[in-house]
Design a protein around this motif. Structure first.
Motif, PDB file in Angstrom:
ATOM      1  N   PRO A 150       0.804  -1.226   0.000  1.00 16.64           N
ATOM      2  CA  PRO A 150       0.000   0.000   0.000  1.00 16.64           C
ATOM      3  C   PRO A 150       0.835   1.273   0.000  1.00 16.64           C
ATOM      4  CG  PRO A 150      -0.800  -1.572   1.636  1.00 16.64           C
ATOM      5  CD  PRO A 150       0.532  -2.077   1.159  1.00 16.64           C
ATOM      6  N   VAL A 151       0.280   2.276  -0.655  1.00 14.71           N
ATOM      7  CA  VAL A 151       0.874   3.613  -0.610  1.00 14.71           C
ATOM      8  C   VAL A 151       0.919   4.076   0.845  1.00 14.71           C
ATOM      9  CG1 VAL A 151       0.494   6.023  -1.245  1.00 14.71           C
ATOM     10  CG2 VAL A 151       0.140   4.207  -2.932  1.00 14.71           C
ATOM     11  N   GLY A 152       2.035   4.704   1.220  1.00 16.16           N
ATOM     12  CA  GLY A 152       2.210   5.183   2.583  1.00 16.16           C
ATOM     13  C   GLY A 152       2.978   4.238   3.474  1.00 16.16           C
ATOM     14  N   THR A 153       3.257   3.030   2.992  1.00 17.88           N
ATOM     15  CA  THR A 153       4.022   2.064   3.781  1.00 17.88           C
ATOM     16  C   THR A 153       5.508   2.452   3.779  1.00 17.88           C
ATOM     17  OG1 THR A 153       2.497   0.293   3.203  1.00 17.88           O
ATOM     18  CG2 THR A 153       4.658  -0.372   4.007  1.00 17.88           C
ATOM     19  N   ARG A 154       6.147   2.354   4.949  1.00 17.49           N
ATOM     20  CA  ARG A 154       7.601   2.563   5.009  1.00 17.49           C
ATOM     21  C   ARG A 154       8.300   1.231   4.752  1.00 17.49           C
ATOM     22  NH1 ARG A 154       8.115   4.205   9.962  1.00 17.49           N
ATOM     23  NH2 ARG A 154       8.291   6.462   9.644  1.00 17.49           N
ATOM     24  N   LEU A 155       9.160   1.207   3.743  1.00 14.52           N
ATOM     25  CA  LEU A 155       9.871  -0.023   3.408  1.00 14.52           C
ATOM     26  C   LEU A 155      10.986  -0.301   4.422  1.00 14.52           C
ATOM     27  CD1 LEU A 155      10.239  -0.012  -0.483  1.00 14.52           C
ATOM     28  CD2 LEU A 155       8.407  -0.910   0.938  1.00 14.52           C
ATOM     29  N   PRO A 156      11.383  -1.576   4.531  1.00  9.58           N
ATOM     30  CA  PRO A 156      12.507  -1.885   5.423  1.00  9.58           C
ATOM     31  C   PRO A 156      13.783  -1.225   4.923  1.00  9.58           C
ATOM     32  CG  PRO A 156      11.980  -3.763   4.024  1.00  9.58           C
ATOM     33  CD  PRO A 156      10.872  -2.766   3.836  1.00  9.58           C
ATOM     34  N   SER A 157      14.760  -1.117   5.780  1.00 12.36           N
ATOM     35  CA  SER A 157      16.034  -0.533   5.360  1.00 12.36           C
ATOM     36  C   SER A 157      16.655  -1.391   4.269  1.00 12.36           C
ATOM     37  CB  SER A 157      16.992  -0.451   6.554  1.00 12.36           C
ATOM     38  OG  SER A 157      17.388  -1.759   6.950  1.00 12.36           O
ATOM     39  N   GLU A 158      17.562  -0.797   3.527  1.00 13.32           N
ATOM     40  CA  GLU A 158      18.226  -1.525   2.446  1.00 13.32           C
ATOM     41  C   GLU A 158      18.979  -2.733   2.993  1.00 13.32           C
ATOM     42  OE1 GLU A 158      20.522   1.692   1.062  1.00 13.32           O
ATOM     43  OE2 GLU A 158      18.791   2.802   0.287  1.00 13.32           O
ATOM     44  N   ARG A 159      19.594  -2.578   4.154  1.00 11.13           N
ATOM     45  CA  ARG A 159      20.344  -3.686   4.745  1.00 11.13           C
ATOM     46  C   ARG A 159      19.390  -4.823   5.170  1.00 11.13           C
ATOM     47  NH1 ARG A 159      25.313  -3.635   7.026  1.00 11.13           N
ATOM     48  NH2 ARG A 159      25.307  -1.341   7.157  1.00 11.13           N
ATOM     49  N   GLU A 160      18.256  -4.458   5.810  1.00 10.87           N
ATOM     50  CA  GLU A 160      17.317  -5.472   6.272  1.00 10.87           C
ATOM     51  C   GLU A 160      16.720  -6.248   5.105  1.00 10.87           C
ATOM     52  OE1 GLU A 160      13.086  -5.902   8.759  1.00 10.87           O
ATOM     53  OE2 GLU A 160      14.063  -3.935   8.564  1.00 10.87           O
ATOM     54  N   LEU A 161      16.350  -5.556   4.024  1.00 10.93           N
ATOM     55  CA  LEU A 161      15.795  -6.242   2.864  1.00 10.93           C
ATOM     56  C   LEU A 161      16.830  -7.150   2.214  1.00 10.93           C
ATOM     57  CD1 LEU A 161      13.473  -6.755   0.927  1.00 10.93           C
ATOM     58  CD2 LEU A 161      14.198  -4.742  -0.383  1.00 10.93           C
TER      59      LEU A 161
END
Length: 493
Positions: free
Chosen positions: A42-53
């Motif tokens: 969904p729009v508005g979701t904060r993605l995980p950090s680059e390291r976590e992903l």
């Protein structure tokens, strides 16, 4: 409202963990942008950090950094210091999609697929005749029945009881259609009445499925709700409810209520299994969430199976909305609410702030139709079943690249397009004498330009003509590069 953060493991569960064809950053970018467009992220979701992903999907941080950069360049992410990377959709000329469906002014040559509705039941005129003969008994009174006529409330309560949710007539409140019921419920829960004001600390957030019925989006937003999307998952047999994912959404946000369509869901046609109903009810109760259940199409099962058990049987605190629109005729504008006893007074008080009741004559008509319910419904279900099968054959014959699951009930197919061009298709369809509603209308938080809803409620003769027209419109839509930006639909009223 602060955006909710999605964990790396959760995002990996949505996009998969590979293998990632080279270059890996491009494959990862395609996977993430696709689930944003589908509405599953969904729009508005904060993605995980680059390291976590990177850890979750087994790629290097360099790869995820490059992927996030590409998503930012294309307008799918907004990154600010201290806020992380927030999902958004690219800007499109024409602005935000209008979620409210409007009646189409189609001429006789146009096939209108903008709305799931049937023509009046052949039983309707007889029901009006019988209702008119009863009307004189009501004329000496004021005509105001804010809770509804007792005869109709008794008929509706009896049907709930027969389906497994024991109900007294005083638990039924008659409304102006199902969305009159939803509007009352949301207003009472979020704003309260003078007699029962809400707790100042209560949340205005309502969990809503994505995709969902467009008028639900308009109704909830109009009541001041802050919508939190819960994307339905997609499996081999179509869409389904992932209750573990729902629990994560409830953990992330303080949710006041949820609006759900568990019975032949509009637009996907998905049906919540009987075995999952108790689990869903327990999950919502554990998080102190009030379920608002839309049962508008619960009667429209097209396979040889009993009508689904009301969620109210498992969730005593739930509010159930229903209507005569889908089974008899939309012009009646008669709906209802089934309420838990502790909410009856507050809902009735809120109802009085909106209107003083549904028309007496139409309530009498609805009561007559409910009396003949079991005789009326089979013919209509046969008509819907035939329409569904005609439409499935048309799509599979003329548009074999389109992906569809045959629903077990409901009034429409929810079709996945091979490219995200639903908005372009809706525009191109006009030249072929078709009126369509693009996928983004069904998305509370954006996306879904790769989907189209195709109702099978039109006349069978019209449905038999659809394949060639849809194919021609799709060919035109594919040539619209430069006029309709990829990834987001544009609706022209």
């Amino acid at each position: 409202m602060n955006p909710s953060t999605m964990s790396g493991n959760r995002l990996a569960g949505i996009i998969g963990t590979g293998p990632w064809p080279s270059p890996a950053y491009d494959s990862l970018h395609a996977a993430i942008s696709r689930v944003i467009a589908d509405g599953r992220l969904p729009v508005g979701t904060r993605l995980p950090s680059e390291r976590e992903l990177a850890t979750a999907i087994g790629l290097s941080r360099t790869t995820t950094t490059r992927t996030y950069g590409l998503l930012r360049e294309q307008g799918f992410l907004l990154t600010r210091r201290g806020s992380g990377s927030i999902v958004r959709l690219p800007n499109v000329p024409g602005g935000r999609i209008d979620h409210l469906l409007t009646p189409a002014g189609a001429d006789e040559s146009e096939i209108d697929l903008t709305c799931t509705a049937q023509v009046a039941s052949p039983w309707l005129l007889g029901a009006y005749d019988r209702a008119l003969s009863q009307l004189p008994a009501y004329l000496p009174g004021t005509g105001y029945y804010p809770s509804g006529l007792p005869v109709l409330r008794e008929a509706i309560a009896e049907r709930f009881t027969r389906r497994g949710a024991p109900t007294d007539p005083d638990q039924i409140l008659i409304t102006s259609g199902a969305f009159g019921a939803v509007a009352i419920a949301v207003r009472a829960l979020l704003q309260g009445s003078r007699a029962h004001p809400p707790d100042r600390s209560s949340s205005r957030r309502i969990l809503i499925e994505s995709p969902t019925y467009p008028n639900a989006i308009a109704t909830l937003e109009g009541a001041g709700a802050s919508l939190v999307s819960y994307p339905l998952e997609i499996g081999e047999d179509g869409h389904y409810w992932d209750l573990a994912a729902m629990e994560q959404a409830l953990h992330r946000s303080r949710i006041r209520a949820t609006y759900l369509i568990p019975d032949f869901h509009n637009p996907t046609g998905a049906l919540l299994p009987e075995s999952a109903r108790g689990e869903l009810a327990e999950l919502l109760q554990r998080h102190s969430v009030t379920p608002i259940i839309d049962e508008s199409i619960v009667e429209l099962g097209l396979e040889d199976a009993p009508t689904p058990t009301p969620l109210a049987k498992f969730a005593p605190n739930s509010i159930t909305a229903g209507s005569t629109s889908k089974i008899f005729w939309g012009g009646l504008r008669v709906g209802w609410m089934r309420l838990p006893r502790h909410l009856i007074d507050s809902m009735a008080a809120t109802r009085l702030s909106l209107d003083l009741g549904a028309p007496v004559l139409e309530q009498l008509v609805a009561a007559e139709l409910m009396r003949d319910h079991d005789a009326i419904l089979p013919d209509y279900l046969d008509k819907l079943r035939t329409g569904r099968d005609i439409l499935v054959a048309q799509v599979r014959t003329h548009l074999p690249s389109w992906d569809l699951s045959v629903p077990a009930g409901g009034m429409a197919l929810w079709v996945r397009l091979p490219e995200e061009r639903s908005g372009a298709l809706a525009i191109a369809a006009r030249e072929q004498g078709l009126a369509l509603v693009a996928g983004p209308n069904f998305a509370p938080s954006g996306g879904l330009d790769g989907w189209i809803r195709l109702p099978y409620t039109a006349a069978h003769e019209q449905l038999s003509q659809l394949g060639p027209r849809l194919a021609a419109a799709w060919e035109d839509a594919l040539s619209m590069e430069g006029r309709i930006p990829a990834g987001r639909a544009r609706i022209v009223a």
